[in-house]
Design a protein around this motif. Structure first.
Motif, PDB file in Angstrom:
ATOM      1  N   TRP A 276       0.864  -1.198   0.000  1.00 54.69           N
ATOM      2  CA  TRP A 276       0.000   0.000   0.000  1.00 54.69           C
ATOM      3  C   TRP A 276       0.893   1.237   0.000  1.00 54.69           C
ATOM      4  O   TRP A 276       1.896   1.321   0.700  1.00 54.69           O
ATOM      5  CB  TRP A 276      -0.851  -0.043   1.254  1.00 54.69           C
ATOM      6  CG  TRP A 276      -1.970   0.942   1.364  1.00 54.69           C
ATOM      7  CD1 TRP A 276      -3.280   0.697   1.129  1.00 54.69           C
ATOM      8  CD2 TRP A 276      -1.898   2.308   1.802  1.00 54.69           C
ATOM      9  NE1 TRP A 276      -4.058   1.800   1.364  1.00 54.69           N
ATOM     10  CE2 TRP A 276      -3.220   2.817   1.788  1.00 54.69           C
ATOM     11  CE3 TRP A 276      -0.856   3.133   2.202  1.00 54.69           C
ATOM     12  CZ2 TRP A 276      -3.528   4.130   2.149  1.00 54.69           C
ATOM     13  CZ3 TRP A 276      -1.173   4.448   2.545  1.00 54.69           C
ATOM     14  CH2 TRP A 276      -2.501   4.938   2.522  1.00 54.69           C
ATOM     15  N   PHE A 277       0.526   2.207  -0.782  1.00 56.40           N
ATOM     16  CA  PHE A 277       1.320   3.459  -0.792  1.00 56.40           C
ATOM     17  C   PHE A 277       0.467   4.596  -1.353  1.00 56.40           C
ATOM     18  O   PHE A 277      -0.626   4.370  -1.891  1.00 56.40           O
ATOM     19  CB  PHE A 277       2.615   3.300  -1.606  1.00 56.40           C
ATOM     20  CG  PHE A 277       2.406   2.923  -3.050  1.00 56.40           C
ATOM     21  CD1 PHE A 277       2.210   1.605  -3.441  1.00 56.40           C
ATOM     22  CD2 PHE A 277       2.423   3.901  -4.031  1.00 56.40           C
ATOM     23  CE1 PHE A 277       2.024   1.269  -4.773  1.00 56.40           C
ATOM     24  CE2 PHE A 277       2.255   3.573  -5.367  1.00 56.40           C
ATOM     25  CZ  PHE A 277       2.049   2.253  -5.743  1.00 56.40           C
ATOM     26  N   ASP A 282      -1.630   9.432 -11.043  1.00 58.71           N
ATOM     27  CA  ASP A 282      -2.411   8.249 -11.394  1.00 58.71           C
ATOM     28  C   ASP A 282      -2.347   8.125 -12.912  1.00 58.71           C
ATOM     29  O   ASP A 282      -2.983   8.889 -13.641  1.00 58.71           O
ATOM     30  CB  ASP A 282      -3.856   8.430 -10.920  1.00 58.71           C
ATOM     31  CG  ASP A 282      -4.732   7.260 -11.345  1.00 58.71           C
ATOM     32  OD1 ASP A 282      -4.177   6.257 -11.847  1.00 58.71           O
ATOM     33  OD2 ASP A 282      -5.971   7.361 -11.195  1.00 58.71           O
ATOM     34  N   GLU A 283      -1.538   7.168 -13.382  1.00 58.77           N
ATOM     35  CA  GLU A 283      -1.314   7.052 -14.826  1.00 58.77           C
ATOM     36  C   GLU A 283      -2.578   6.704 -15.594  1.00 58.77           C
ATOM     37  O   GLU A 283      -2.615   6.854 -16.824  1.00 58.77           O
ATOM     38  CB  GLU A 283      -0.252   5.984 -15.130  1.00 58.77           C
ATOM     39  CG  GLU A 283       1.109   6.273 -14.555  1.00 58.77           C
ATOM     40  CD  GLU A 283       1.298   5.731 -13.156  1.00 58.77           C
ATOM     41  OE1 GLU A 283       0.281   5.459 -12.490  1.00 58.77           O
ATOM     42  OE2 GLU A 283       2.455   5.589 -12.713  1.00 58.77           O
ATOM     43  N   ILE A 362      -4.278   7.141  -3.368  1.00 56.75           N
ATOM     44  CA  ILE A 362      -4.005   5.940  -2.565  1.00 56.75           C
ATOM     45  C   ILE A 362      -3.936   4.765  -3.534  1.00 56.75           C
ATOM     46  O   ILE A 362      -4.857   4.545  -4.328  1.00 56.75           O
ATOM     47  CB  ILE A 362      -5.129   5.697  -1.532  1.00 56.75           C
ATOM     48  CG1 ILE A 362      -5.203   6.898  -0.578  1.00 56.75           C
ATOM     49  CG2 ILE A 362      -4.900   4.395  -0.785  1.00 56.75           C
ATOM     50  CD1 ILE A 362      -6.444   6.876   0.306  1.00 56.75           C
ATOM     51  N   ARG A 363      -2.820   4.032  -3.484  1.00 62.34           N
ATOM     52  CA  ARG A 363      -2.621   2.984  -4.480  1.00 62.34           C
ATOM     53  C   ARG A 363      -2.195   1.696  -3.772  1.00 62.34           C
ATOM     54  O   ARG A 363      -1.563   1.720  -2.700  1.00 62.34           O
ATOM     55  CB  ARG A 363      -1.580   3.417  -5.497  1.00 62.34           C
ATOM     56  CG  ARG A 363      -1.826   4.844  -5.990  1.00 62.34           C
ATOM     57  CD  ARG A 363      -0.977   5.205  -7.154  1.00 62.34           C
ATOM     58  NE  ARG A 363      -1.537   4.697  -8.391  1.00 62.34           N
ATOM     59  CZ  ARG A 363      -0.932   4.810  -9.573  1.00 62.34           C
ATOM     60  NH1 ARG A 363       0.247   5.411  -9.649  1.00 62.34           N
ATOM     61  NH2 ARG A 363      -1.494   4.331 -10.649  1.00 62.34           N
ATOM     62  N   VAL A 364      -2.525   0.627  -4.431  1.00 63.86           N
ATOM     63  CA  VAL A 364      -2.182  -0.674  -3.847  1.00 63.86           C
ATOM     64  C   VAL A 364      -1.800  -1.625  -4.985  1.00 63.86           C
ATOM     65  O   VAL A 364      -2.280  -1.475  -6.113  1.00 63.86           O
ATOM     66  CB  VAL A 364      -3.379  -1.224  -3.022  1.00 63.86           C
ATOM     67  CG1 VAL A 364      -4.553  -1.550  -3.932  1.00 63.86           C
ATOM     68  CG2 VAL A 364      -2.996  -2.445  -2.197  1.00 63.86           C
ATOM     69  N   VAL A 371      -3.004  -0.441  -8.482  1.00 68.56           N
ATOM     70  CA  VAL A 371      -4.405  -0.046  -8.588  1.00 68.56           C
ATOM     71  C   VAL A 371      -4.625   1.196  -7.727  1.00 68.56           C
ATOM     72  O   VAL A 371      -4.166   1.260  -6.582  1.00 68.56           O
ATOM     73  CB  VAL A 371      -5.333  -1.191  -8.107  1.00 68.56           C
ATOM     74  CG1 VAL A 371      -6.799  -0.774  -8.184  1.00 68.56           C
ATOM     75  CG2 VAL A 371      -5.082  -2.462  -8.910  1.00 68.56           C
ATOM     76  N   THR A 372      -5.349   2.160  -8.286  1.00 65.94           N
ATOM     77  CA  THR A 372      -5.662   3.377  -7.535  1.00 65.94           C
ATOM     78  C   THR A 372      -6.977   3.167  -6.787  1.00 65.94           C
ATOM     79  O   THR A 372      -8.000   2.847  -7.393  1.00 65.94           O
ATOM     80  CB  THR A 372      -5.784   4.584  -8.487  1.00 65.94           C
ATOM     81  OG1 THR A 372      -4.542   4.724  -9.180  1.00 65.94           O
ATOM     82  CG2 THR A 372      -6.073   5.861  -7.724  1.00 65.94           C
ATOM     83  N   LEU A 373      -6.912   3.364  -5.476  1.00 65.89           N
ATOM     84  CA  LEU A 373      -8.116   3.155  -4.663  1.00 65.89           C
ATOM     85  C   LEU A 373      -8.909   4.446  -4.496  1.00 65.89           C
ATOM     86  O   LEU A 373     -10.100   4.420  -4.248  1.00 65.89           O
ATOM     87  CB  LEU A 373      -7.718   2.617  -3.282  1.00 65.89           C
ATOM     88  CG  LEU A 373      -6.974   1.268  -3.270  1.00 65.89           C
ATOM     89  CD1 LEU A 373      -6.607   0.879  -1.841  1.00 65.89           C
ATOM     90  CD2 LEU A 373      -7.819   0.177  -3.917  1.00 65.89           C
TER      91      LEU A 373
END
Lengths: 377, 558
Positions: A276-277, A282-283, A362-364, A371-373
């Motif tokens: 998680w980061f 966000d591409e 927020i990405r995981v 994946v962007t959350l």
């Protein structure tokens, strides 16, 4: 006599002033005519070799593509752009000599210093030589709120530890193991300082290289999760080592680990699954699609975070050049007054200290994909 | 020789100089321009064509050499990769620790050799040994080979050393054989080619990132040439002809060739300045030779044209002197034969003209003598008649002055004087009437009270004779009637003036004048009739003032 002497001096000095003005005007005219056909030199400084080269190498691709595209459109104010590069070789001691080389090559601005530690090493030089530095990726919080010659199109990572702390809190995690490779101290401190105030640091393990990391100690930490602060390759390797040794706790990554696209996944494999980061780009944003396609056509690969951020930095540079910042002094003056510019995806705002404000995603890593959350507000 | 012929050469030159300002184009200047154009333009064209041809030849030679070198290096790189894929094939055929160690020592460019199982886990590693047990399933080299094909990765950072590297992978039934190449070896191989330091030899991967370079630091910095059109072109063709491009901060002539069997491109570049220098080495002597030849030819042409100009001047002076009557002016003999022929013709022409002029002059002289003789004889005859009239007057014992015989004698004397003056003068057609008038007055008037004022006046014989007769009649008339009484001497005034194309003869006396309403035409006096008739003949006018004095004024055109 004294008065006459004074008057005489006055006349003389007015003549001297007039002569100086004429000479100055002539020099300016000559200067203008001489500089009219010369390209505008943009310096690009970074570690193009060594441990931290992934960021700068990607950034250089974007900058070269940007310059080519700008020149194909006629350049700026009728002048072509030229990119002059200088390599730090992942050694902060090389920063000032490399920047000096760019200065001697006539750079009106230096883009780069991709790593916060490199940017920190260049600050005194930039302030002393009064040349603007525009960093695409140096996001240490220590640069914020300073009226200096350092500007950046990336936002400070100061909110990233807050996001991690918030996520830990939401998931009932309290103890955090921090593992860092000592290569980017200002950036590392951006995480460790706030986190120490928000969560319990179960342990903080660091080493100058991967081989120095004490994994046995990590296993003993009894942490609820681990945060790896390292570049993508090293973060993947650390994750692999942790998983090989049976560390099964959730992983948090610093944004640094995701600067090389999915490089952290290639490096970490299944070891980084679920990591998680938070990140500033966000591409998957539709607005980035044309640039991604253009980049892919040129290099055969998609642009990563560093390339996209560098593109934004070049957008800012071009904005300032178009506004008349064709020499170091005027570039800095105009840049200092610039409050927003059009980046690759959207309008990016700058504060009075030249720091960008952007969204935080927020990405995981899920199923070997990033994946962007959502956004961290 | 005529008067004109006595002019000196300087006068002729001065006249010629005036002729120089007559305008029009200078033939010599035109010829100089023509010579410059005829010599200069073809020479310039020859230089341009020669330099262009030599440049093309140099360029073609360089293109051929560089393309050949690029192909050779591409082939070498292809062989290099093939050999390392062969090593992987050997490993895939017999995967195991021993084979892995054996191959890594036999193939020095292998930094790392890995045996990866089908799940992507590194089973064995010879080399860095840092990734044993790692999951590499998400790496490109695994994913590609997993699909059943051999794979050559793009340049990437080595996970072990952080140096740029490429991975080779090959599937086999039990897993994947993976090799990591030390690109420095490839650069070292290139550097061993005997190249000059300014020449560039490089190999780039499919993404344009350098994997080998004569300056290995550029590989270390992962420099990229994907934006160069030569690179893109060479990915789709076997070889790309030399292009003049900006590369690594300087202008180079770059050739490229695709590595056979792989998406790598070998490029060979050398500074364009080198070709420029080669061309300059040829161009400078050519330029000097051409300029030298052109200068010599032009100087020769200029010299020839200068001498032609001098010959023209000489002929012009000669012709001008002839026109001015100087047939013997010593002028420089023309240099060119053709002009000498013309000069000879001018000489012949001058001789002929001089001869004709001499004969005309002689003929004219004879005529002058004859005319003088005629005038002399007329004067003698008139004097004979006058003598006869004088004898008749004495015979009649009637020597009354002013009598009819005396008047006739005086008239004849006046006529004789005209002829005498004519044959004594150089110009037989004209005489100085003012001098004639003075002589006539002196002959007729022997009085101290004669006032005579004259301005210079030339008259031809047709006017001189009537004017002389008019003067004779009026002076005689003044002598006769000019006195106011006995004991009083007549005072006679004669005035001849010239103004506005007219001459004015005034003759006055101090006599009682003419009676009121005196009309000379109806006076019945022969003298008056003669005066009026002669005035009419010379298209003149007369005026008579008779109150207090007698004043005749005769005005006539001259």
């Amino acid at each position: 006599m004294r008065l006459r002497g004074l008057n005489g001096a006055g006349r003389g000095s007015s003549r001297a002033r007039a002569a100086s003005a004429i000479l100055l005007a002539a020099s300016a005219a000559i200067g203008i005519s001489c500089s009219a056909g010369r390209p505008i030199v943009i310096g690009l400084a970074g570690s193009f070799s060594g441990r931290n080269s992934a960021l700068a190498v990607s950034g250089r691709k974007a900058a070269e593509l940007f310059v080519q595209k700008a020149n194909n459109s006629g350049g700026v104010r009728g002048r072509k752009l030229a990119l002059a590069t200088s390599d730090f070789a992942s050694d902060p001691a090389m920063v000032v000599p490399a920047d000096t080389r760019l200065l001697s090559r006539g750079a009106v601005v230096i883009v780069g210093h991709f790593i916060s530690e490199e940017a920190a090493a260049a600050l005194d030089f930039a302030n002393g030589k009064r040349i603007a530095l525009v960093s695409p990726t140096a996001s240490a919080e220590s640069f914020s709120g300073k009226d200096d010659f350092f500007f950046r199109t990336v936002m400070s990572s100061g909110r990233a530890p807050l996001a991690i702390a918030a996520d830990m809190a939401s998931k009932g995690r309290k103890r955090l193991l921090v593992i860092e490779v000592n290569q980017n101290k200002p950036y590392d401190e951006t995480y460790t300082g706030p986190l120490a105030r928000s969560v319990t640091i179960a342990d903080d393990i660091s080493g100058d290289s991967l081989g120095d990391i004490d994994y046995a100690r990590a296993l003993r930490s009894k942490a609820d999760a681990a945060l790896i602060i390292a570049n993508s390759i090293d973060a993947g390797s650390i994750a692999q080592e942790l998983r090989l040794r049976g560390f099964a706790k959730p992983l948090y990554l610093s944004g640094f680990a995701a600067t090389n696209g999915e490089g952290v996944i290639a490096s970490g494999g299944s070891a980084v699954e679920g990591a998680w980061f938070v990140h500033q780009i966000d591409e998957s944003q539709p607005a980035l699609a044309p640039l991604i396609a253009e980049f892919h056509a040129a290099y055969g690969t998609d642009p990563d975070y560093a390339a996209l951020e560098t593109w934004d930095a070049m957008c800012l540079v071009k904005t300032v050049l178009e506004a008349g910042g064709l020499d170091r002094r005027s570039f800095y003056r105009i840049l200092r007054g610039t409050r927003s510019f059009r980046g690759a995806a959207n309008l990016i705002s700058l504060d009075e200290y030249g720091d960008a404000h952007r969204s935080l995603f927020i990405r995981v890593i899920k199923d070997h994909k990033i994946v962007t959350l959502g956004r961290f507000e | 020789m005529r008067a004109g012929g006595e002019k000196g050469k300087d006068d002729i030159l001065a006249t010629s100089a005036r002729h120089g300002s007559v305008g029009g184009f200078s033939l010599v200047l035109l010829l100089v321009c023509f010579a410059a154009a005829v010599i200069g333009l073809p020479l310039a064209g020859t230089i341009v064509r020669t330099v262009s041809a030599v440049t093309q030849r140099f360029r073609a030679e360089l293109d051929e050499k560089n393309v050949l070198l690029a192909r050779s290096i591409a082939n070498e790189a292809g062989v290099f990769l093939e050999s390392y894929f062969s090593a992987l094939t050997a490993l895939a055929a017999e995967p195991g620790e021993e084979a892995t160690r054996s191959l890594i020592s036999a193939f020095p460019a292998f930094m790392n050799l890995m045996i990866v199982d089908r799940s992507g886990r590194v089973e064995f590693e010879a080399g860095s040994g840092k990734e044993t047990g790692y999951d590499v399933s998400q790496r490109d080299y695994f994913k590609a080979a997993f699909l059943g094909r051999s794979y050559l990765s793009l340049s990437t950072l080595s996970h072990g050393s952080y140096h740029p590297t490429v991975y080779l992978s090959l599937p086999y039934p039990g897993g994947i054989a993976v090799g990591e190449l030390d690109l420095k070896l490839l650069s070292d191989n290139i550097a061993r080619l005997s190249l000059r330091s300014e020449d560039i030899v490089a190999i780039a991967d499919a993404g344009g990132t350098l994997v080998a370079h004569s300056d290995s630091a550029r590989v270390e910095r992962s420099e990229n040439i994907a934006l160069m059109s030569a690179f893109k072109d060479s990915l789709h063709t076997e070889a790309v002809a030399t292009q003049d491009v900006e590369f690594e901060g300087r202008r180079v002539l770059l050739s490229a060739a695709r590595v056979p069997g792989f998406d790598w491109v070998a490029i060979v570049a050398e500074p364009a300045a080198k070709l420029d220098l080669e061309i300059a080495r040829f161009r400078v002597p050519l330029l000097f030779e051409t300029i030298g030849t052109a200068s010599l030819v032009f100087l020769a042409a200029l010299l020839a044209l200068t001498y032609i100009g001098k010959d023209f001047t000489s002929l012009h002076l000669r012709l001008h002197a002839i026109a001015l009557g100087d047939y013997d002016l010593p002028v420089k003999e023309p240099i060119f034969r053709e002009f000498r022929v013309i000069a000879l013709d001018f000489g012949n022409m001058a001789n002929a003209v001089e001869d004709r002029e001499r004969r005309l002059s002689e003929s004219l002289g004879q005529k002058e003598v004859l005319i003088k003789e005629v005038h002399h004889r007329v004067k003698n005859n008139l004097q004979l008649v006058e003598s006869l009239l004088s004898l008749e007057m004495h015979r009649r014992d009637d020597p009354e002055p002013g009598g009819s015989l005396d008047r006739a004698r005086a008239r004849i004397q006046a006529l004789a004087s005209v002829h005498e003056m004519l044959y004594l003068s150089e110009d037989l057609a004209r005489l100085r009437f003012d001098e004639y008038l003075r002589a006539l007055a002196r002959d007729l008037v022997n009085l101290p009270a004669l006032r005579i004022e004259t301005e210079e006046l030339d008259l031809d014989i047709d006017r001189a004779i009537p004017c002389g007769l008019i003067a004779n009649e009026l002076i005689t008339n003044a002598l006769k009637y000019g006195s106011r009484g006995e004991g009083t001497s007549p005072e006679i005034g004669i005035r001849l003036s010239v103004a506005g194309g007219f001459a004015k003869l005034e003759i006055s006396d101090n006599g009682p004048g003419f009676p009121p309403r005196f009309d000379p035409a109806s006076s019945g006096s022969l003298g008056m009739h003669l005066v009026l008739s002669l005035v009419q003949q010379i298209e003149g006018s007369w005026h008579l003032a008779g109150e207090g004095e007698a004043r005749w004024t005769i005005r006539f055109p001259i």
